[in-house]
Design a protein around this motif. Structure first.
Motif, PDB file in Angstrom:
ATOM      1  N   SER A 134      49.272  55.726  37.575  1.00 33.57           N
ATOM      2  CA  SER A 134      48.881  54.645  36.673  1.00 33.57           C
ATOM      3  C   SER A 134      48.042  53.616  37.418  1.00 33.57           C
ATOM      4  O   SER A 134      48.165  53.467  38.640  1.00 33.57           O
ATOM      5  N   VAL A 135      47.194  52.941  36.642  1.00 30.41           N
ATOM      6  CA  VAL A 135      46.367  51.858  37.175  1.00 30.41           C
ATOM      7  C   VAL A 135      46.315  50.765  36.119  1.00 30.41           C
ATOM      8  O   VAL A 135      46.055  51.035  34.940  1.00 30.41           O
ATOM      9  N   THR A 136      46.604  49.549  36.547  1.00 31.03           N
ATOM     10  CA  THR A 136      46.401  48.380  35.702  1.00 31.03           C
ATOM     11  C   THR A 136      45.542  47.404  36.494  1.00 31.03           C
ATOM     12  O   THR A 136      45.382  47.555  37.715  1.00 31.03           O
ATOM     13  N   THR A 137      45.000  46.437  35.803  1.00 31.91           N
ATOM     14  CA  THR A 137      44.148  45.478  36.491  1.00 31.91           C
ATOM     15  C   THR A 137      44.397  44.068  35.981  1.00 31.91           C
ATOM     16  O   THR A 137      44.815  43.874  34.827  1.00 31.91           O
ATOM     17  N   SER A 138      44.181  43.117  36.850  1.00 32.15           N
ATOM     18  CA  SER A 138      44.245  41.707  36.492  1.00 32.15           C
ATOM     19  C   SER A 138      43.139  41.010  37.279  1.00 32.15           C
ATOM     20  O   SER A 138      42.570  41.590  38.204  1.00 32.15           O
ATOM     21  N   SER A 139      42.839  39.791  36.885  1.00 30.95           N
ATOM     22  CA  SER A 139      41.806  39.067  37.622  1.00 30.95           C
ATOM     23  C   SER A 139      42.134  37.586  37.666  1.00 30.95           C
ATOM     24  O   SER A 139      42.987  37.108  36.923  1.00 30.95           O
ATOM     25  N   ASN A 140      41.439  36.894  38.526  1.00 30.52           N
ATOM     26  CA  ASN A 140      41.663  35.461  38.696  1.00 30.52           C
ATOM     27  C   ASN A 140      40.583  34.648  37.980  1.00 30.52           C
ATOM     28  O   ASN A 140      40.105  33.646  38.496  1.00 30.52           O
ATOM     29  N   ASP A 141      40.236  35.081  36.779  1.00 26.85           N
ATOM     30  CA  ASP A 141      39.227  34.348  36.013  1.00 26.85           C
ATOM     31  C   ASP A 141      39.624  32.875  35.916  1.00 26.85           C
ATOM     32  O   ASP A 141      40.792  32.562  35.684  1.00 26.85           O
ATOM     33  N   PRO A 142      38.646  31.987  36.049  1.00 27.03           N
ATOM     34  CA  PRO A 142      38.965  30.556  35.966  1.00 27.03           C
ATOM     35  C   PRO A 142      39.274  30.139  34.528  1.00 27.03           C
ATOM     36  O   PRO A 142      38.946  30.846  33.566  1.00 27.03           O
ATOM     37  N   ASP A 143      39.881  28.974  34.379  1.00 20.56           N
ATOM     38  CA  ASP A 143      40.221  28.460  33.047  1.00 20.56           C
ATOM     39  C   ASP A 143      39.002  28.396  32.140  1.00 20.56           C
ATOM     40  O   ASP A 143      39.112  28.658  30.934  1.00 20.56           O
ATOM     41  N   LEU A 144      37.843  28.064  32.692  1.00 21.10           N
ATOM     42  CA  LEU A 144      36.626  27.963  31.882  1.00 21.10           C
ATOM     43  C   LEU A 144      36.296  29.297  31.212  1.00 21.10           C
ATOM     44  O   LEU A 144      35.800  29.323  30.088  1.00 21.10           O
ATOM     45  N   TYR A 145      36.582  30.409  31.863  1.00 12.21           N
ATOM     46  CA  TYR A 145      36.380  31.732  31.264  1.00 12.21           C
ATOM     47  C   TYR A 145      37.185  31.851  29.968  1.00 12.21           C
ATOM     48  O   TYR A 145      36.674  32.275  28.939  1.00 12.21           O
ATOM     49  N   TYR A 146      38.464  31.491  30.038  1.00 12.92           N
ATOM     50  CA  TYR A 146      39.334  31.605  28.868  1.00 12.92           C
ATOM     51  C   TYR A 146      38.948  30.606  27.779  1.00 12.92           C
ATOM     52  O   TYR A 146      39.011  30.932  26.591  1.00 12.92           O
ATOM     53  N   THR A 147      38.523  29.434  28.184  1.00  7.73           N
ATOM     54  CA  THR A 147      38.044  28.446  27.215  1.00  7.73           C
ATOM     55  C   THR A 147      36.818  28.986  26.485  1.00  7.73           C
ATOM     56  O   THR A 147      36.722  28.899  25.254  1.00  7.73           O
ATOM     57  N   ALA A 148      35.875  29.550  27.253  1.00  5.07           N
ATOM     58  CA  ALA A 148      34.658  30.117  26.648  1.00  5.07           C
ATOM     59  C   ALA A 148      34.991  31.302  25.752  1.00  5.07           C
ATOM     60  O   ALA A 148      34.438  31.438  24.656  1.00  5.07           O
ATOM     61  N   LYS A 149      35.886  32.147  26.191  1.00  8.07           N
ATOM     62  CA  LYS A 149      36.284  33.317  25.404  1.00  8.07           C
ATOM     63  C   LYS A 149      36.880  32.874  24.067  1.00  8.07           C
ATOM     64  O   LYS A 149      36.531  33.415  23.008  1.00  8.07           O
ATOM     65  N   ASP A 150      37.769  31.887  24.102  1.00  5.36           N
ATOM     66  CA  ASP A 150      38.363  31.375  22.870  1.00  5.36           C
ATOM     67  C   ASP A 150      37.298  30.735  21.977  1.00  5.36           C
ATOM     68  O   ASP A 150      37.322  30.914  20.758  1.00  5.36           O
TER      69      ASP A 150
END
Length: 186
Positions: free
Chosen positions: A124-140
């Motif tokens: 199995s392989v899963t992934t995560s990242s350290n995207d900054p808060d601004l990434y999530y704000t922009a995505k939303d």
């Protein structure tokens, strides 16, 4: 007749010699390295081969590979593997990508692949990242204000959806619009 006897002896020696050395099982580190090489080769067939015993991971990881290719992920640093337990390695890879560029921030994301190896195969392989808060704000913001540009291309996102390339390009476009509309500072 003598030539045939020598040939038979040679064939017997050769076939018995190939069984002398036991086959070695690749290490977790070797398999993880093969995975990272295959992922960032952006070759779907190669990656699918490496994931042949990790069927449940294939849809999301193959999707992510295409997403990364179309987002122009460029490897900046392959960090040392971290042994999490006897079967799992964490494999951090820092990349430069178009998503951060669209936000006009000087930040390079580190994706961490969690690779589980059992009986000499990646399971199995899963992934995560350290995207900054601004990434999530922009995505939303994109979801709330420009959902029409991502709704179709991002259908099935991370589930093996059909258009990862179109999805990330739509997100990059949306991030650019977010940046202009909100005039956010990093």
């Amino acid at each position: 007749m003598k030539g045939i006897s020598i040939l038979i002896v040679c064939i017997l020696l050769l076939t018995s010699c190939k069984n002398v050395a036991p086959s070695s099982t690749p290490t977790k580190e070797t398999l993880a390295s093969e995975f990272i090489d295959a992922f960032y080769s952006f070759d779907k067939v190669r990656l699918a081969s490496v994931l042949s015993e990790a069927k449940e991971s294939q849809p999301s990881i193959l999707y992510y590979q295409k997403w990364a290719k179309c987002g122009n992920y460029m490897v900046l640093n392959r960090q040392d593997f971290v042994v999490q337990n006897d079967s799992t390695l964490l494999c951090p890879v820092t990349v430069k990508d178009d998503l951060m560029a669209a936000l006009a921030i000087d930040f390079n994301v580190t994706d961490t692949f969690r690779i589980t190896v059992k009986k000499g195969n990646i399971r199995s392989v899963t992934t995560s990242s350290n995207d900054p808060d601004l990434y999530y704000t922009a995505k939303d913001w994109v979801k709330q204000n420009r959902n029409e540009i991502i709704e179709v291309p991002c259908e099935g996102i991370w589930e093996g959806g059909p258009t990862p390339c179109e999805c990330i390009k739509a997100m990059i476009r949306g991030f650019g619009e977010f940046k202009k509309e909100t005039n956010t500072e990093p």
